[in-house]
Design a protein around this motif. Structure first.
Motif, PDB file in Angstrom:
ATOM      1  N   GLY A 136      41.208  -4.801 -27.072  1.00 50.77           N
ATOM      2  CA  GLY A 136      41.791  -3.486 -27.783  1.00 50.77           C
ATOM      3  C   GLY A 136      40.518  -2.778 -28.097  1.00 50.77           C
ATOM      4  O   GLY A 136      40.888  -1.519 -29.222  1.00 50.77           O
TER       5      GLY A 136
ATOM      6  N   ALA B 145      46.669  -4.882 -30.890  1.00 52.96           N
ATOM      7  CA  ALA B 145      46.607  -4.387 -29.443  1.00 52.96           C
ATOM      8  C   ALA B 145      45.672  -3.353 -29.216  1.00 52.96           C
ATOM      9  O   ALA B 145      44.809  -3.534 -28.173  1.00 52.96           O
ATOM     10  CB  ALA B 145      47.994  -3.795 -28.794  1.00 52.96           C
ATOM     11  N   VAL B 146      45.403  -2.473 -30.085  1.00 55.25           N
ATOM     12  CA  VAL B 146      44.175  -1.478 -29.679  1.00 55.25           C
ATOM     13  C   VAL B 146      43.704  -1.230 -31.310  1.00 55.25           C
ATOM     14  O   VAL B 146      44.188  -1.132 -32.453  1.00 55.25           O
ATOM     15  CB  VAL B 146      45.048  -0.160 -29.431  1.00 55.25           C
ATOM     16  CG1 VAL B 146      43.963   0.992 -29.120  1.00 55.25           C
ATOM     17  CG2 VAL B 146      46.065  -0.195 -28.380  1.00 55.25           C
TER      18      VAL B 146
ATOM     19  N   GLY C 292      44.453  -4.165 -23.847  1.00 58.34           N
ATOM     20  CA  GLY C 292      44.892  -2.870 -24.526  1.00 58.34           C
ATOM     21  C   GLY C 292      45.072  -1.609 -23.958  1.00 58.34           C
ATOM     22  O   GLY C 292      45.527  -0.490 -24.492  1.00 58.34           O
TER      23      GLY C 292
END
Lengths: 349, 312, 314
Positions: free
Chosen positions: A248, A39-40, A62
């Motif tokens: 992200g 996600a990041v 993100g």
């Protein structure tokens, strides 16, 4: 270790420009049954006192996960911080004990959420929820807390605060509920407020009122403000600098006016083109083709390449670094970075 | 819902860049809920055990001869000389007070329990669903009347009402018990169906379908029904277990299945007087009953967990 | 709030009338000879038949009969048993036992059930959670009378014979006081307890994922306060309403438990009447129990409005 807070001794407020928060190379993953969703992926940004950072991006970029990681409210399984640091006033919060982080949460760094109706406890009066901060964090009595709650409600311009302090969240309109959320975030006079899509659920006129209020309060308290949104229109008035996120990662940062005037990334360009404009009446509306990527299978190279009009073979194989953007003469433009192999062409050409 | 789950689920459902027309996506999402559910179920031991047990029981009810030789209804089935003999290698469950083989009786007893469970559930589902659909979709006065009507039925607890009616009827058997329980039990499904219809009726895609001129019938079957079916299935499976338990209770009280028909409840009732001296006569039908109810409830539970998107 | 109360009260009346009408109709229109049903298993000769028909107004139109019955009910007259005893007398004699039993069962199911559910929810996925899930599943599946016998055998008999512990009487005797109620109350409560535990678990698990709980954490509150003050307060609402509804049902459901433990409460009386085919008594008792059930449902709805302010303004 205790966190030392320096405030300007005269006004009780922080000096403008004091660095507050720095996110360094943050990586957050979600371990699901179907795989690991990244996600990041290496996010860096910072906010100083009195400064407003807008974090822009579509759903899935993100931006919210980063914010929740900063606050420390992410569900840790399935979430996992695989790398990075989050520095609050120079100290890495990720290395702190939970008890320490809890003291920062709500009192030094506060968060405002998108949907005020579901984010407020439906069976507690508004006064009780506001007053709770004073009772728990400052040991106030019930009466003191109630008075403070009324004060706060008046500060965020809720009419007839004294009569309404005993009302429940569902009895207020959307705009007023959002103000209550803002009041709750403000109550301990935090250094930094993170506002996660504070106006997305509101009407346009109410949006403007709420944003004005935020800006006003920020100026008064010299707070840092991280504004998370996908709405470019909202950002223009309030932000000092913008970080654009995609899949992200941060793909572009710039001071606000320069971003709008001269974007240096095809994604930003696309976003700007998508805003309907009055002087384009009669023309087709533009939308960036395609959809955001599946975070379980981020495309190789630059994550944006499948949707990019100017993608080259390099874009499909090599992930671009966040390049320092320069002007035509090669002079560095402060605060401007772009994660695109073709940033020069995008900016100047 | 928390933003992380929105992020997570949106991210996980992202596709390769093609855009599908909205309607197809919705049915695709619904279909994927079912296929995900089936996939989950296949891996879930609770479901597998429950399903296996149910299968065995169904077979036992249909063809008891597969599980035991002879029938408790044969003339020579019971021999008083064997009265209350303990379990042994040839006669696994021992004998009851009349000298009848407990194992054979237990196996044959499955039939009545399954009949009651299946018949009641079928009747309750059909009647409840139809009326619930009607009430939810048509609304207005029809809905008010039907709802009040069901409230009246709801206020009579299953066992109590069953006792009342069965005692009036005198002689009972599996079919009368099923009928009585169906009459008392349909409101439950009615409520679920109605609630489901109501919550989906004003969905955007239903409104869109209407605007496009789709007939009510079509909307009902293609859009609302698939969504409503899930809770009905779950409750249906669990209720089946409950109905079997209720039939046993009624038979235990003497107003359900009557002798010479065999019901586990009846067997338990007969055995209860001597349960201290001859516990085996009580034990085996009780175990059979418990396992049967357990099997259906496990099934329903597993299906519910599989279908609940929030628990993914 | 006041409007909500009045609306609910008004809604309740037709349901009450409807339920009593339904019960009466069920009994009246059932196949079989109503005279024989009233007479039980005794043979009825023509003279007796005449007398019975007159006494019970069996020749009047149905609604008139119903009206007589209902007005009798409101005056406290529920008819007579075959032996001539007033049903109301029989009920008032049996009532205290059942009420005590129901109360003890209620306390057990509320306290143990909620505790188990909370612990399971807070330790989701771990051993305790699985334990609660499995044990409640078993308890729900095993029918009440089996549990009754099993516990009677284990705690009543085996404990006494093998260990000399005579704590749980096998049969109910009033002189034993509270102790006598423990085992039957536990048996009666067992199924409901399992439901309460599961419901609490699910409700709390869901509430913990709510946005306002996330806000509470973001406010820097201690975990204990987040769970106790924010999550539980909301999670308990459906449980309280279930408990309330269950209390009404407990009184009726005691039938089997009272039979197993030989108690002479309402349930025992009902079982006996069923066995003896005493029609009037059955109808009278079921009517009473249904009325109690409806009243508790009404109270529960009102309670729900107290607990959840959103309902008050509907």
């Amino acid at each position: 270790m205790t966190t030392v807070i320096e405030k300007n001794s005269k006004s009780g407020r922080l000096e403008v420009g004091t660095p507050l928060l720095e996110v360094r190379d943050l990586h957050v993953e979600f371990h699901t049954r179907d795989g690991v969703a990244k996600a990041v992926n290496g996010v860096n940004y910072s906010v100083a006192a009195g400064e407003t950072l807008a974090v822009l991006g579509e759903s899935g970029s993100g931006k919210s996960v980063t914010a929740q990681t900063i606050m420390g409210i992410l569900d840790m399984p399935p979430g996992k911080i695989s790398q990075g640091q989050i520095l609050y006033r120079g100290e890495d919060m990720l290395a702190m004990k939970e008890e320490q982080r809890r003291l920062i949460r709500g009192q030094k760094i506060a968060m405002i959420f998108q949907d005020a109706l579901s984010s407020l406890n439906p069976v507690m009066t508004v006064g009780a929820q506001l007053g709770e901060m004073f009772r728990v964090h400052q040991g106030a009595s019930r009466k003191e807390a109630k008075d403070k709650a009324i004060e706060l409600m008046e500060r965020v311009r809720i009419p007839a605060a004294k009569q309404r302090v005993g009302d429940y969240p569902h009895q207020f309109s959307g705009g007023m509920r959002q103000r209550i959320m803002i009041a709750m975030a403000l109550s301990m006079e935090p250094d930094l407020i993170i506002a996660d899509e504070p106006t997305t659920a509101l009407d346009v006129t109410v949006q403007a009122q709420v944003m004005d209020l935020l800006a006003e309060l920020q100026a008064e308290y010299n707070m840092g403000l991280i504004l998370i949104t996908h709405d470019l229109g909202v950002v223009a008035d309030v932000a000092d600098k913008i970080a654009v996120m995609y899949a992200g990662r941060i793909v572009e940062t710039a001071p606000v006016h320069e971003l709008y005037a001269n974007p240096a990334h095809p994604y930003t360009k696309g976003l700007l083109r998508s805003i309907p404009r009055l002087d384009q009446k009669g023309q087709d509306l533009y939308a960036i083709k395609g959809l955001p990527p599946n975070l379980l299978k981020v495309p190789a190279g630059c994550a944006f390449n499948p949707r990019c009009d100017v993608a080259t073979d390099l874009c499909r194989t090599e992930t671009p670094k966040l390049h320092q953007v320069t002007d035509k003469d090669g002079k560095e433009l402060t605060g401007r970075r772009s994660a695109c192999h073709l940033w020069k062409e995008t900016l100047h050409g | 819902m928390s933003d992380t789950t929105t992020v997570g689920s949106e991210a996980l459902s992202g596709d390769t860049g093609k855009t599908d027309p909205p309607k197809k996506q919705k049915t695709e999402r619904a279909a994927s809920l079912w296929s995900d559910a089936v996939r989950d179920l296949r891996r879930n031991p609770v479901f597998l055990i429950g399903a296996a047990l149910v299968l065995i029981l169904l077979v036992m009810a249909a063809v008891p001869q597969l599980f035991t030789s002879g029938s408790p209804f044969d003339g020579d089935a019971c021999d008083l000389a064997n009265s209350l003999k303990r379990p042994s290698a040839e006669h696994w469950f021992g004998f009851d007070v009349q000298g009848c083989d407990v194992y054979t009786r237990t196996v044959w007893g499955a039939r009545n329990s399954i009949i009651v469970g299946v018949l009641t559930t079928l009747a309750v589902t059909v009647v409840g669903s139809l009326l619930g659909l009607l009430a939810g979709w048509v609304g207005g006065i029809t809905d008010s009347i039907l709802s009040r009507f069901t409230e009246v039925f709801f206020s009579i607890p299953l066992l109590l009402g069953g006792m009342l009616i069965m005692s009036m009827l005198g002689k009972g058997n599996a079919y009368t018990v099923s009928l009585v329980m169906a009459v008392l039990g349909w409101p439950q499904i009615f409520r679920i169906m109605r609630a489901s219809v109501l919550s989906n009726k004003y969905n955007d895609y239903v409104m869109a379908a209407r605007a496009l001129g789709a007939s009510s019938m079509r909307i009902t079957f293609r859009h609302i029904l698939p969504n409503a079916i899930a809770p009905v299935i779950v409750i249906g499976a669990i209720s089946l277990g409950v109905y079997i338990g209720a039939e046993a209770a009624l038979s235990y009280l003497g107003i359900g299945v009557q002798s010479p028909e065999i019901s586990w409840g009846l067997m338990i009732s007969d055995a209860s007087a001597r349960f201290l001296t001859a516990p085996h006569v009580l034990l085996f039908p009780s175990a059979a009953l418990s396992i049967t109810v357990l099997a259906f409830i496990m099934l329903g539970d597993a299906v519910r967990d599989a279908l609940d998107p929030k628990l993914r | 709030m006041g409007r909500y109360v009045i609306r609910r009260l008004i809604q309740a009346i037709p349901v009450l009338l409807g339920a009593t009408l339904l019960i009466y109709a069920l009994v009246h229109y059932l196949p079989g000879d109503p005279v024989q049903a009233l007479a039980g298993e005794k043979r009825v000769d023509p003279l007796l038949r005449e007398l019975i028909r007159e006494k019970y107004h069996l020749d009047d139109p149905f609604l008139v009969q119903y009206w007589n019955y209902i007005s009798g009910v409101f005056q406290g007259d529920l008819g007579e048993s075959l032996t001539g005893r007033a049903v109301t007398d029989m009920i008032s004699e049996a009532f205290p036992y059942t009420v005590n039993l129901a109360l003890v069962a209620f306390i057990i199911e509320a306290v143990v059930g909620v505790l188990a559910g909370v612990m399971a929810a807070l330790r989701r996925g771990k051993f305790l959670d699985q334990l609660v899930l499995i044990s409640t599943l078993l308890v729900i599946s095993i029918p009440v009378f089996v549990t009754g016998f099993a516990l009677q055998l284990l705690l009543g008999v085996k404990l006494k014979n093998d260990y000399g512990i005579d704590f749980f009487p096998v049969s109910f005797h009033e002189e034993d006081g509270l102790r006598a109620y423990l085992l039957p109350a536990f048996v009666l409560a067992s199924t409901s307890l399992a439901y309460v535990a599961r419901l609490t678990r699910t409700s709390l698990m869901e509430t913990m994922r709510a946005d306002y709980v996330r806000t509470a954490v973001a406010k820097g509150l201690k975990r204990r306060r987040v769970i106790g003050r924010h999550a539980l307060r909301n999670a308990l609402i459906p449980i309280v309403t279930f408990l309330g509804a269950d209390l009404g049902g407990l009184m009726g459901g005691a039938v089997i438990t009272e039979k197993i433990f030989n108690m002479h409460g309402i349930g025992g009386l009902l079982a006996q009447s069923v066995y003896q085919k005493q029609g009037t008594v059955i109808v009278g008792m079921v009517t009473l129990l249904v009325v109690i059930y409806l009243v508790t449902t009404l109270l529960v709805d009102l309670l729900y409005a107290v607990l959840d302010p959103r309902i008050r303004y509907e």
